[in-house]
Design an enzyme around this catalytic site. Structure first.
Site, PDB file in Angstrom:
ATOM      1  N   GLU A  39       0.842  -1.207   0.000  1.00 53.47           N
ATOM      2  CA  GLU A  39       0.000   0.000   0.000  1.00 53.47           C
ATOM      3  C   GLU A  39       0.873   1.252   0.000  1.00 53.47           C
ATOM      4  O   GLU A  39       1.845   1.346   0.755  1.00 53.47           O
ATOM      5  CB  GLU A  39      -0.889  -0.033   1.249  1.00 53.47           C
ATOM      6  CG  GLU A  39      -2.299   0.405   0.997  1.00 53.47           C
ATOM      7  CD  GLU A  39      -3.048  -0.496   0.023  1.00 53.47           C
ATOM      8  OE1 GLU A  39      -3.087  -0.145  -1.179  1.00 53.47           O
ATOM      9  OE2 GLU A  39      -3.589  -1.520   0.449  1.00 53.47           O
ATOM     10  N   HIS A  40       0.502   2.191  -0.852  1.00 53.75           N
ATOM     11  CA  HIS A  40       1.254   3.442  -1.017  1.00 53.75           C
ATOM     12  C   HIS A  40       2.680   3.172  -1.489  1.00 53.75           C
ATOM     13  O   HIS A  40       3.593   3.939  -1.199  1.00 53.75           O
ATOM     14  CB  HIS A  40       1.237   4.273   0.277  1.00 53.75           C
ATOM     15  CG  HIS A  40      -0.142   4.799   0.589  1.00 53.75           C
ATOM     16  ND1 HIS A  40      -0.637   5.957   0.022  1.00 53.75           N
ATOM     17  CD2 HIS A  40      -1.129   4.305   1.358  1.00 53.75           C
ATOM     18  CE1 HIS A  40      -1.884   6.157   0.455  1.00 53.75           C
ATOM     19  NE2 HIS A  40      -2.205   5.162   1.265  1.00 53.75           N
ATOM     20  N   GLY A 129     -12.466   2.336  -1.417  1.00 50.36           N
ATOM     21  CA  GLY A 129     -11.142   1.725  -1.479  1.00 50.36           C
ATOM     22  C   GLY A 129     -11.109   0.452  -2.303  1.00 50.36           C
ATOM     23  O   GLY A 129     -10.158  -0.317  -2.219  1.00 50.36           O
ATOM     24  N   LEU A 130     -12.149   0.215  -3.135  1.00 55.42           N
ATOM     25  CA  LEU A 130     -12.158  -0.982  -3.984  1.00 55.42           C
ATOM     26  C   LEU A 130     -12.065  -0.616  -5.473  1.00 55.42           C
ATOM     27  O   LEU A 130     -12.361  -1.422  -6.349  1.00 55.42           O
ATOM     28  CB  LEU A 130     -13.413  -1.831  -3.713  1.00 55.42           C
ATOM     29  CG  LEU A 130     -13.566  -2.337  -2.272  1.00 55.42           C
ATOM     30  CD1 LEU A 130     -14.850  -3.147  -2.121  1.00 55.42           C
ATOM     31  CD2 LEU A 130     -12.364  -3.185  -1.846  1.00 55.42           C
ATOM     32  N   SER A 131     -11.655   0.626  -5.733  1.00 59.43           N
ATOM     33  CA  SER A 131     -11.334   1.068  -7.100  1.00 59.43           C
ATOM     34  C   SER A 131     -12.504   1.061  -8.069  1.00 59.43           C
ATOM     35  O   SER A 131     -12.389   0.595  -9.207  1.00 59.43           O
ATOM     36  CB  SER A 131     -10.195   0.222  -7.691  1.00 59.43           C
ATOM     37  OG  SER A 131      -9.048   0.441  -6.975  1.00 59.43           O
ATOM     38  N   SER A 132     -13.623   1.630  -7.632  1.00 59.64           N
ATOM     39  CA  SER A 132     -14.731   1.764  -8.573  1.00 59.64           C
ATOM     40  C   SER A 132     -14.349   2.714  -9.716  1.00 59.64           C
ATOM     41  O   SER A 132     -14.837   2.554 -10.839  1.00 59.64           O
ATOM     42  CB  SER A 132     -15.986   2.267  -7.854  1.00 59.64           C
ATOM     43  OG  SER A 132     -15.743   3.521  -7.271  1.00 59.64           O
ATOM     44  N   GLU A 167      -7.295   9.568 -15.309  1.00 63.79           N
ATOM     45  CA  GLU A 167      -7.615   9.956 -13.929  1.00 63.79           C
ATOM     46  C   GLU A 167      -6.711  11.096 -13.452  1.00 63.79           C
ATOM     47  O   GLU A 167      -7.162  12.044 -12.820  1.00 63.79           O
ATOM     48  CB  GLU A 167      -7.492   8.738 -13.000  1.00 63.79           C
ATOM     49  CG  GLU A 167      -7.942   9.056 -11.598  1.00 63.79           C
ATOM     50  CD  GLU A 167      -8.647   7.909 -10.889  1.00 63.79           C
ATOM     51  OE1 GLU A 167      -8.984   6.902 -11.527  1.00 63.79           O
ATOM     52  OE2 GLU A 167      -8.856   8.049  -9.672  1.00 63.79           O
ATOM     53  N   ASP A 179      -4.425   0.396  -9.495  1.00 62.73           N
ATOM     54  CA  ASP A 179      -5.841   0.052  -9.618  1.00 62.73           C
ATOM     55  C   ASP A 179      -6.218  -0.263 -11.065  1.00 62.73           C
ATOM     56  O   ASP A 179      -6.916  -1.245 -11.349  1.00 62.73           O
ATOM     57  CB  ASP A 179      -6.714   1.198  -9.101  1.00 62.73           C
ATOM     58  CG  ASP A 179      -6.333   1.597  -7.681  1.00 62.73           C
ATOM     59  OD1 ASP A 179      -5.628   0.817  -7.014  1.00 62.73           O
ATOM     60  OD2 ASP A 179      -6.732   2.699  -7.247  1.00 62.73           O
ATOM     61  N   TYR A 228      -3.559  12.205   0.711  1.00 60.24           N
ATOM     62  CA  TYR A 228      -2.855  11.346  -0.262  1.00 60.24           C
ATOM     63  C   TYR A 228      -1.729  12.154  -0.932  1.00 60.24           C
ATOM     64  O   TYR A 228      -0.595  11.701  -1.023  1.00 60.24           O
ATOM     65  CB  TYR A 228      -3.867  10.843  -1.288  1.00 60.24           C
ATOM     66  CG  TYR A 228      -3.338   9.842  -2.295  1.00 60.24           C
ATOM     67  CD1 TYR A 228      -3.352   8.480  -2.010  1.00 60.24           C
ATOM     68  CD2 TYR A 228      -2.852  10.251  -3.530  1.00 60.24           C
ATOM     69  CE1 TYR A 228      -2.881   7.553  -2.943  1.00 60.24           C
ATOM     70  CE2 TYR A 228      -2.381   9.340  -4.460  1.00 60.24           C
ATOM     71  CZ  TYR A 228      -2.405   7.992  -4.164  1.00 60.24           C
ATOM     72  OH  TYR A 228      -1.938   7.081  -5.092  1.00 60.24           O
TER      73      TYR A 228
END
Ligand code: GLA
Length: 396
Positions: A39-40, A129-132, A167, A179, A228
């Protein structure tokens, strides 16, 4: 035979027939993801180990002869339209910007698009946090590519990069590559080790005796985007301050734990801690891959736990709700490890669970998490699924 033509697609097809008076030609899919560990690390040129979810965003579509895009979103219950020759950010219909951004990114790559009529819908929980967002971008990419007859011109990693560019530049969110990459390239029953510098990737089989349970805190992530960006700049600061002592480094990916400790005095405490998370997390990802390959799930669980502690104490991206979720997951017998997943600040946590113990973990979440937070959570049981796909529908 189409594998995407299930009940969910059928509902989109019915809506399409009603709105556009004809049958759609294609269905495309971009899945959400859950990150097992790493993560990160993606924006530090490091390693990540996500899996794609069954939950996805889908488009059913028909190409148009002109450059108009006409859409209906089932999730938002809303129509949207734009002209491929007049793309502009629309502040009051955010979902439309991901699709416009994807169109722009593909055209900048030299792919001439055609307009489409489309109905889209999905079941990836949004802002969790599930990358929609990545799921929407990747499903849109395949919708446009199919309509333009250009399915095979781009490699998977390139499609992921173009979605990330959409994005970053059109939507204005400074995310890394993870993602979009896993949404595009995930594989059933596998996690994907991604080297976010070279974009080389390795499929890592998920042992059959491993299950995943996702707990959605349903807590707001209001600070997420400013924090972030702050973390990203602290990492860059770390690299700049370490470079005089370690001239070969370009990113935190190039720094070992031993080098970081030896040069700790060069860094303010906050920057040191952010760097310690990233450097140790990269090491944990590689150790997780070894442990998965050796079938040592207890070790994978320990590494996930260590990741959560590092994100909580050094990277400061956990929250009361996420800590309560991880704690609730641990209370069930059969939970091997648990951690926040995605950017943090809210959203979801993921637990590695012994098979047959998924319901016990879900029960523990529903028992303990609401007591700690007064929030009713959601729980998803999942297995690693395939990445993006597009199929012709052959309907009349
Ligand atoms: C978000 C970003 C990813 C990654 C994670 C944190 O999901 O979109 O690129 O940085 O946060 O690991």
């Amino acid at each position: 035979m189409t594998t995407l033509h299930d009940d969910r697609t059928e509902a989109l097809v019915q809506e399409f027939r009603q709105r556009f008076g004809a049958a759609p030609h294609y269905v495309s899919r971009g899945p959400g993801r859950v990150n097992l560990i790493g993560e990160h690390t993606d924006y530090n040129d490091g390693f990540v180990l996500p899996v794609a979810l069954k939950r996805d965003v889908r488009f059913v579509l028909r190409p148009r002869a002109d450059r108009q895009v006409r859409l209906y979103s089932m999730e938002f219950g809303e129509s949207g339209a734009f002209d491929l020759d007049a793309l502009r950010f629309v502040p009051d219909q955010l979902w439309l910007n991901y699709i416009q951004g994807m169109a722009q990114s593909l055209e900048q790559e030299g792919i001439r698009l055609t307009g489409i009529d489309a109905v889209l819908g999905g079941n990836v929980p949004r802002a969790s946090g599930l990358s929609s967002s990545a799921a929407l971008e990747i499903a849109a990419a395949h919708a446009f590519l199919a309509a333009a007859g250009q399915n095979d011109v781009l490699s998977g990693p390139r499609i992921a990069q173009l979605a990330q560019r959409a994005e970053n530049h059109f939507v204005g969110v400074n995310c890394g590559i993870m993602d979009q990459f896993i949404s595009q390239l995930g594989r059933e029953n596998h996690a994907l080790l991604i080297d976010c510098r070279s974009l080389e990737y390795t499929l890592v089989p998920m042992p059959e005796d491993a299950a995943l349970v996702i707990g959605n805190t349903r807590a707001s992530r209001s600070l997420a985007s400013s924090a972030y960006n702050e973390r990203r700049s602290e990492c860059e600061q770390g690299v700049a301050l370490l470079q005089p002592a370690l001239p070969g480094i370009r990113a935190l990916r190039d720094v070992t734990s031993a080098q970081l400790e030896a040069n700790r005095a060069l860094l303010p405490d906050n920057v040191y801690r952010r760097c310690r998370h990233v450097v140790s997390e990269n090491e944990r990802v590689l150790r997780t891959v070894d442990a998965l390959q050796a079938g040592n799930l207890a070790e994978v669980g320990r590494l996930m736990d260590a990741s959560h502690v590092s994100l909580r104490d050094d990277y400061l991206v956990s929250s009361t709700a996420l800590d309560a979720m991880v704690d609730a997951m641990h209370r069930a017998d059969g939970c091997l490890g648990a951690r926040l997943t995605g950017a943090g600040f809210g959203g979801c946590a993921v637990a590695l669970v012994k098979p047959g113990r998924e319901q016990a973990v879900a029960d523990a979440i529903f028992e303990h998490y609401p007591k700690a937070t007064s929030i009713w959570p959601e729980v998803y049981m999942t297995k690693a699924a395939d990445g993006a796909a597009v199929e012709a529908l052959h309907l009349v």
